[in-house]
Structure formats: C-alpha cells, structure tokens
Design a protein around this motif. Structure first.
Motif, PDB file in Angstrom:
ATOM      1  N   ARG A   1     -26.128  10.598 145.160  1.00 55.13           N
ATOM      2  CA  ARG A   1     -27.126  11.343 144.950  1.00 55.13           C
ATOM      3  C   ARG A   1     -28.082  10.645 143.540  1.00 55.13           C
ATOM      4  O   ARG A   1     -29.287  11.261 143.215  1.00 55.13           O
ATOM      5  CB  ARG A   1     -26.413  12.282 143.796  1.00 55.13           C
ATOM      6  N   LEU A   2     -27.624  10.256 142.315  1.00 60.76           N
ATOM      7  CA  LEU A   2     -28.016   8.932 141.352  1.00 60.76           C
ATOM      8  C   LEU A   2     -29.197   8.230 141.690  1.00 60.76           C
ATOM      9  O   LEU A   2     -31.298   8.562 141.303  1.00 60.76           O
ATOM     10  CB  LEU A   2     -27.032   8.367 140.560  1.00 60.76           C
ATOM     11  N   PHE A   3     -28.871   8.128 143.180  1.00 62.62           N
ATOM     12  CA  PHE A   3     -30.190   7.281 143.212  1.00 62.62           C
ATOM     13  C   PHE A   3     -31.432   7.261 144.629  1.00 62.62           C
ATOM     14  O   PHE A   3     -32.372   6.767 144.950  1.00 62.62           O
ATOM     15  CB  PHE A   3     -29.548   5.836 143.744  1.00 62.62           C
TER      16      PHE A   3
ATOM     17  N   PRO B   1     -34.147  12.475 139.807  1.00 64.31           N
ATOM     18  CA  PRO B   1     -33.871  13.444 138.176  1.00 64.31           C
ATOM     19  C   PRO B   1     -33.488  14.764 138.075  1.00 64.31           C
ATOM     20  O   PRO B   1     -35.064  15.053 137.886  1.00 64.31           O
ATOM     21  CB  PRO B   1     -33.140  12.762 137.071  1.00 64.31           C
ATOM     22  N   SER B   2     -32.462  15.776 137.648  1.00 68.37           N
ATOM     23  CA  SER B   2     -32.784  17.260 137.623  1.00 68.37           C
ATOM     24  C   SER B   2     -32.421  17.610 136.442  1.00 68.37           C
ATOM     25  O   SER B   2     -30.358  17.146 136.311  1.00 68.37           O
ATOM     26  CB  SER B   2     -33.016  17.798 138.863  1.00 68.37           C
ATOM     27  N   ASP B   3     -31.858  18.793 135.854  1.00 71.87           N
ATOM     28  CA  ASP B   3     -30.797  19.109 135.039  1.00 71.87           C
ATOM     29  C   ASP B   3     -29.533  19.500 136.175  1.00 71.87           C
ATOM     30  O   ASP B   3     -28.488  19.267 135.537  1.00 71.87           O
ATOM     31  CB  ASP B   3     -31.297  20.489 134.444  1.00 71.87           C
TER      32      ASP B   3
ATOM     33  N   ALA C   1     -38.704  12.216 130.984  1.00 68.71           N
ATOM     34  CA  ALA C   1     -38.928  10.757 130.333  1.00 68.71           C
ATOM     35  C   ALA C   1     -37.993  10.358 131.584  1.00 68.71           C
ATOM     36  O   ALA C   1     -38.198   8.800 132.375  1.00 68.71           O
ATOM     37  CB  ALA C   1     -38.091   9.959 128.997  1.00 68.71           C
ATOM     38  N   ARG C   2     -36.439  10.683 132.218  1.00 67.28           N
ATOM     39  CA  ARG C   2     -36.056  10.294 133.043  1.00 67.28           C
ATOM     40  C   ARG C   2     -36.780   9.918 134.630  1.00 67.28           C
ATOM     41  O   ARG C   2     -36.525   9.506 135.392  1.00 67.28           O
ATOM     42  CB  ARG C   2     -34.650  11.149 133.624  1.00 67.28           C
ATOM     43  N   LEU C   3     -37.536  11.425 134.850  1.00 61.78           N
ATOM     44  CA  LEU C   3     -38.319  11.327 135.820  1.00 61.78           C
ATOM     45  C   LEU C   3     -38.968  10.359 135.853  1.00 61.78           C
ATOM     46  O   LEU C   3     -39.455  10.115 137.478  1.00 61.78           O
ATOM     47  CB  LEU C   3     -38.608  13.202 135.696  1.00 61.78           C
ATOM     48  N   SER C   4     -39.990  10.408 134.571  1.00 62.43           N
ATOM     49  CA  SER C   4     -41.235   9.051 134.849  1.00 62.43           C
ATOM     50  C   SER C   4     -40.297   7.808 135.481  1.00 62.43           C
ATOM     51  O   SER C   4     -40.903   7.029 136.099  1.00 62.43           O
ATOM     52  CB  SER C   4     -41.532   9.159 133.275  1.00 62.43           C
TER      53      SER C   4
ATOM     54  N   PHE D   1     -38.163   3.434 141.732  1.00 64.61           N
ATOM     55  CA  PHE D   1     -37.572   3.971 142.449  1.00 64.61           C
ATOM     56  C   PHE D   1     -38.754   3.779 143.611  1.00 64.61           C
ATOM     57  O   PHE D   1     -39.008   4.254 145.315  1.00 64.61           O
ATOM     58  CB  PHE D   1     -36.747   4.814 142.909  1.00 64.61           C
ATOM     59  N   VAL D   2     -40.167   4.635 143.271  1.00 63.63           N
ATOM     60  CA  VAL D   2     -41.014   5.420 144.476  1.00 63.63           C
ATOM     61  C   VAL D   2     -42.463   4.808 144.188  1.00 63.63           C
ATOM     62  O   VAL D   2     -42.838   4.565 145.098  1.00 63.63           O
ATOM     63  CB  VAL D   2     -41.050   6.519 143.898  1.00 63.63           C
ATOM     64  N   GLY D   3     -42.662   4.018 143.081  1.00 62.87           N
ATOM     65  CA  GLY D   3     -43.940   4.126 143.005  1.00 62.87           C
ATOM     66  C   GLY D   3     -45.024   4.764 142.818  1.00 62.87           C
ATOM     67  O   GLY D   3     -45.013   5.816 141.772  1.00 62.87           O
ATOM     68  N   PRO D   4     -46.543   4.172 142.372  1.00 61.59           N
ATOM     69  CA  PRO D   4     -47.230   3.622 143.698  1.00 61.59           C
ATOM     70  C   PRO D   4     -46.748   2.073 143.418  1.00 61.59           C
ATOM     71  O   PRO D   4     -48.006   1.264 143.925  1.00 61.59           O
ATOM     72  CB  PRO D   4     -48.579   4.489 143.703  1.00 61.59           C
ATOM     73  N   ALA D   5     -47.191   1.786 141.890  1.00 62.04           N
ATOM     74  CA  ALA D   5     -46.972   0.652 141.692  1.00 62.04           C
ATOM     75  C   ALA D   5     -46.146  -0.367 142.250  1.00 62.04           C
ATOM     76  O   ALA D   5     -44.776   0.361 142.866  1.00 62.04           O
ATOM     77  CB  ALA D   5     -46.908   0.254 139.687  1.00 62.04           C
ATOM     78  N   ALA D   6     -45.833  -1.415 141.935  1.00 58.59           N
ATOM     79  CA  ALA D   6     -45.082  -2.605 142.509  1.00 58.59           C
ATOM     80  C   ALA D   6     -43.371  -2.325 141.383  1.00 58.59           C
ATOM     81  O   ALA D   6     -43.602  -2.241 140.649  1.00 58.59           O
ATOM     82  CB  ALA D   6     -45.496  -3.828 142.123  1.00 58.59           C
ATOM     83  N   LEU D   7     -42.064  -2.152 142.095  1.00 54.18           N
ATOM     84  CA  LEU D   7     -40.961  -2.000 141.837  1.00 54.18           C
ATOM     85  C   LEU D   7     -40.935  -2.670 141.045  1.00 54.18           C
ATOM     86  O   LEU D   7     -40.858  -3.916 141.824  1.00 54.18           O
ATOM     87  CB  LEU D   7     -40.238  -1.094 142.912  1.00 54.18           C
ATOM     88  N   PRO D   8     -39.638  -2.764 139.709  1.00 50.87           N
ATOM     89  CA  PRO D   8     -39.534  -3.422 139.144  1.00 50.87           C
ATOM     90  C   PRO D   8     -37.761  -4.227 139.999  1.00 50.87           C
ATOM     91  O   PRO D   8     -37.928  -5.739 139.596  1.00 50.87           O
ATOM     92  CB  PRO D   8     -39.466  -3.528 137.913  1.00 50.87           C
ATOM     93  N   ALA D   9     -37.574  -3.666 140.755  1.00 50.88           N
ATOM     94  CA  ALA D   9     -36.220  -3.290 141.252  1.00 50.88           C
ATOM     95  C   ALA D   9     -36.080  -2.662 142.568  1.00 50.88           C
ATOM     96  O   ALA D   9     -35.403  -1.427 142.454  1.00 50.88           O
ATOM     97  CB  ALA D   9     -35.065  -2.789 140.668  1.00 50.88           C
TER      98      ALA D   9
END
Length: 219
Positions: free
Chosen positions: A22-24, A28-30, A74-77, A83-91
């Motif tokens: 669920r975390l990955f 994220p949500s309250d 910030a967590r959602l950002s 994990f979503v993009g559209p920019a290149a994903l660092p991980a």
C-alpha cells in the motif's frame, strides 16, 4: 508443523507485505496513514526480523507516518515525482530497470515474474496496464502468498502452507531481493524524500529477514 511457522509469524508476514504494498502502490492519504496501527506494525516487524534491524527502520517510518510529522501535500508530490512522472524517475520501481542493466521496462525478467504469477493463479489488478515487475505488484503477489499460507495454517493444511512459504522464499530471493537495495539507495541518494527512502530501507530489511527465516523453516 514446520519449524518457526507460528501463527504470529505468518500473520506478521501478511501484514508486512500488505503494508509495504500500500505504501508503494497507492497515493498517500490521511486514510492510508491513519490506518497504520503502530503497535501492530512494531510487533509484525519484530516477529519477522528477530535480529531487530527492521524494527529500527520501522520506528523511523512509523514516526514519519504520524499526523504531527505529516505534510500530505508534500508526500503526494513526492509520490508522483518518484513513482509516476512525467519526468524521469530517480528510482524507477521496476525490477527490469535494475537487473537488465538498462533503464528500460518489459525485459526478459518481466516474463519470468509473469510466469511466477500465473503458476499461482495470481493476476494483478492493474494487469496489463502496469508491467508485472513493478514493486507494488511484486509485493501484492507476496501478500497473496502470505494470505494463502495463513489460510492453510487455519485449515491445518501443512502441505499447502509449505508450498506457499517455499514459493514466497524463492520469489523473494530470485526477484525483489536482487534489486531492492539498489532501489533503496537510489531513493536515499536521489529521491529527496525521507519517508520513501526510509520505507524502502525498511522493506529491504524486512524481506532479507523473511528469507532467512523461510530458509530455516523450509530448508
């Protein structure tokens, strides 16, 4: 009965893989964070990792998930950027990116994972929109096998329980355990998110400890 295959351990494995899935695998949500029971999570980490390494990461992770330490926007950002993009994903959260030596998905290792899923009648909810080797799908599969082991234990079906545990150990060793450390390192060094870096380190420790216990139990 298989040595070390206590009900507490089986339930802890199921809880852990579902939590990390669920975390990955979800934004994220309250509601997501509020549903994490700190006491249950702490006990689960302890049952799987008797050496305590996971517990140290777990305490940090659970602290970051608390409402007073939570900046949901910030967590959602972070989740979108990582994990979503559209920019290149660092991980990038795909196994083939790490194992095939290319920053590409849908490589031969992806087919191996698809075959493992099919062998156990597992069809990811997001199939075929998400490649089979996405971390969240691998965790979903492990959560499914963990639930199968718990159900078999409840029915007194030791053979089915052993099959589920052995399949879990083989899959972890052959797939996520081979790349989760590199993924966690990328998140820590390039991700810019204390929460997700900590979650990845906790997951890596949890899986390594689980494989050790499964090898002792089923070997």
């Amino acid at each position: 009965m298989i040595e070390d295959a206590t009900l507490d351990y089986l339930v802890a494995r199921r809880f852990g893989y579902l939590l990390f899935q669920r975390l990955f695998g979800t934004e994220p949500s309250d509601e997501l964070f509020d549903a994490i029971d700190e006491d249950v999570a702490t006990r689960a980490f302890g049952f799987v990792d008797v050496e305590g390494t996971t517990a140290a990461y777990g305490r940090e992770l659970l602290d970051l998930a608390q409402a007073e330490n939570r900046d949901l926007a910030a967590r959602l950002s972070d989740y979108t950027r990582l994990f979503v993009g559209p920019a290149a994903l660092p991980a990038p959260p795909w196994e083939s990116v790490y194992l095939e030596g290319k920053r590409m998905v849908m490589q031969p290792s992806t087919l191996d994972i698809r075959n493992a899923y099919r062998a156990h009648g597992f069809l990811p909810a997001l199939y075929p929109r998400v490649p089979d080797d996405h971390l969240a799908l691998e965790l979903d599969f492990l959560a499914s096998l963990a639930a199968e082991a718990c159900d078999a234990y409840d029915r007194g079906d030791e053979g089915r329980m052993r099959d589920a545990l052995e399949a879990s150990g083989d899959f972890i060793a052959d797939h996520p355990l081979k790349w989760i450390d590199a993924f966690a390192c990328d998140l820590e060094e390039k991700g810019g998110s204390d929460f997700y870096a900590c979650a990845a380190k906790a997951l890596a420790s949890f899986m390594a400890a689980d494989v050790r216990r499964l090898e002792a139990a089923c070997g």
